[in-house]
Design an enzyme around this catalytic site. Structure first.
Site, mmCIF file in Angstrom:
data_model
loop_
_atom_site.group_PDB
_atom_site.id
_atom_site.type_symbol
_atom_site.label_atom_id
_atom_site.label_comp_id
_atom_site.label_asym_id
_atom_site.label_seq_id
_atom_site.Cartn_x
_atom_site.Cartn_y
_atom_site.Cartn_z
ATOM 1 N N GLU A 47 0.826 -1.202 0.000
ATOM 2 C CA GLU A 47 0.000 0.000 0.000
ATOM 3 C C GLU A 47 0.867 1.261 0.000
ATOM 4 O OE1 GLU A 47 -2.889 0.058 3.189
ATOM 5 O OE2 GLU A 47 -4.471 0.709 1.838
ATOM 6 N N LYS A 86 -13.909 1.025 -4.106
ATOM 7 C CA LYS A 86 -14.997 1.489 -3.240
ATOM 8 C C LYS A 86 -16.012 2.270 -4.068
ATOM 9 C CE LYS A 86 -12.026 2.085 0.804
ATOM 10 N NZ LYS A 86 -11.414 3.052 1.675
ATOM 11 N N HIS A 124 7.388 -26.856 -1.050
ATOM 12 C CA HIS A 124 6.738 -27.948 -1.771
ATOM 13 C C HIS A 124 5.680 -27.430 -2.736
ATOM 14 C CE1 HIS A 124 8.643 -31.035 0.834
ATOM 15 N NE2 HIS A 124 8.766 -29.956 1.593
#
Ligand code: PA5
Length: 433
Positions: A287, A422, A308
């Site tokens: 961010e 948003k 793995h």
């Protein structure tokens, strides 16, 4: 200081660091003189100077009250209002903290809400806590973030139905802005106890404020020691000389590697309890730095588990990555591998060795392999996984992030990009203007 930074496998030469010295000095000045973009959000930089000791004392009393009365603390928050607390709680507590039996625990179980929009998650959570003693800590700096606000609407009703308005009021704590926002208003109207997120500290830099300190203290972690470690780091990492400041060496290494085409930084750990430290770190760096079509993509893996799976990619995939290994030198718990007469699993060669020893060799072997596979490797080593070092590490990463961001030429303290989703979501939901 219990943190060491090692760049001997970074493929970065001395002269490349030398070329960075001046840029580091400039970034240091920009940050400390508070002359650069985002300087209004640098209160975390010298938190020790304006730390509110009275509020902290009240916070510790509240934590004790919660410890004495709650089966569960529900921490409602998202992003910077949640990840730091969870990272520290998971790193420093028992690996199965929430599973310890009631009669053996000295602190409530801690669960998190308001960090997603899943109705299933919330429904399941209410099923778990419905007959239990519950406290709620709702955390939001803006006080208007959708995810925690929706979760809190449900929790407010749950608490009022369970304890009545008066009882709920005593068990709900709001951590928010000192004067603004819907959560502050809600807290004022309903009489919740509040703790302040300082104006000059943004969400992802706020773990050492009540945002992180209250939930962490409730889990019985020594927050005094965390602060001590952070404040010590504050002092140590003020040196503007690159070669004398390991925090700046980390920031410089990242930027040098990025300029050499390494677009992805993978934070590795070899302790499962550090997986949320990685989540917190990803938020901090992602961010802060992903702006203006620039930035290192912060990724993380948990080793040896992910050896793995992602191990293949790291060893042989596209060479646009570097690794930063977060290593703990000494752990306070361990097991020694035993001897078996039949040795069917062919492990007797390890008898007498500890699991940590095997883990250490796994790290050394992996580092060697990845370096051979042309992946630059940085190492951040902590002496021990304890409160003091965790406090120092938080500060180390925060400061390195700010310095690295300034070198990259962005404002490390805003997050304009997160508004886009948003806007679209609100439009689709028909939110009134
Ligand atoms: O780092 C940040 O600023 C963000 O991640 C915020 O912490 C997050 O969006 C939550 O915001 P708020 O605390 O205002 O609810």
């Amino acid at each position: 200081m219990g943190i060491r930074f090692n760049h001997s496998n970074s493929f970065i030469t001395e002269h490349e660091y030398k070329y960075m010295e001046n840029q580091i000095r400039i970034a240091h000045k920009m940050l400390h003189d508070r002359t650069a973009q985002g300087s209004e959000f640098t209160g975390w930089l010298d938190l020790s100077l304006h730390f509110d000791h009275d509020e902290y004392h009240r916070l510790l009393m509240k934590a004790e009250e919660i410890r004495n009365n709650a089966d569960y603390l529900i921490v409602i928050g998202i992003g910077g209002s949640y990840l730091g607390a969870r990272a520290v709680i998971e790193a420093l507590n028992h690996s199965f903290y929430n599973l310890i039996e009631d009669d053996k625990r000295s602190a409530p179980k801690i669960l998190f809400a308001g960090n997603n929009l899943s109705g299933k998650y919330l429904s399941d959570l209410f099923e778990i806590i419905k007959d239990k003693e519950v406290y709620v800590n709702v955390i939001s700096k803006s006080g208007t973030t959708t995810e925690p606000a929706i979760a809190f609407r449900f929790f407010k009703k749950f608490m009022e139905d369970k304890y009545g308005k008066e009882g709920a009021k005593k068990r709900i704590i709001a951590t928010t802005d000192k004067s603004r926002g819907s959560l502050k208003e809600l807290a004022n109207i309903n009489g919740y106890e509040t703790f302040v997120i300082p104006d000059d500290i943004g969400g992802r830099y706020s773990v050492l404020t009540p945002v992180g300190l209250l939930p962490i203290a409730v889990s019985n972690i020594n927050t005094d020691e965390i602060l001590k470690g952070a404040f010590q780091a504050e002092e140590i990492y003020t040196n503007e000389n690159l070669f004398d400041n390991e925090c700046y060496m980390y920031a410089a290494s990242r930027q040098i590697l990025n300029r050499k085409g390494k677009d992805i930084e993978i934070l590795t750990n070899y302790e499962p309890s550090l997986s949320f430290v990685s989540e917190w770190w990803k938020q901090l760096y992602g961010e802060s730095e992903g702006k203006d079509k620039k930035g290192i993509y912060p990724a993380s893996v948990n080793f040896t588990t992910d050896l793995h799976s992602m191990g293949q990619w790291i060893q042989d995939g596209k060479r646009n990555i570097f690794e930063t290994n977060l290593i703990i030198k000494e752990l306070n718990k361990d097991l020694t591998i035993g001897y078996e007469d039949m040795d069917l699993d062919k492990l007797n060669y390890l008898s007498g060795k500890t699991v940590s020893y095997v883990n250490e060799k796994a790290f050394e072997g992996t580092l060697e392999a990845h370096v051979k596979g042309d992946v630059p490797n940085l190492v951040i080593e902590l002496d021990r996984l304890d409160e003091y070092n965790m406090g120092s590490l938080i500060y180390f990463f925060e400061k390195a992030c700010a310095i690295s961001g300034y070198i990259q030429g962005i404002n490390p303290f805003d997050q304009p990009g997160v508004e886009m989703y948003k806007k679209n979501m609100f439009k689709l939901l028909g939110k009134p203007e």
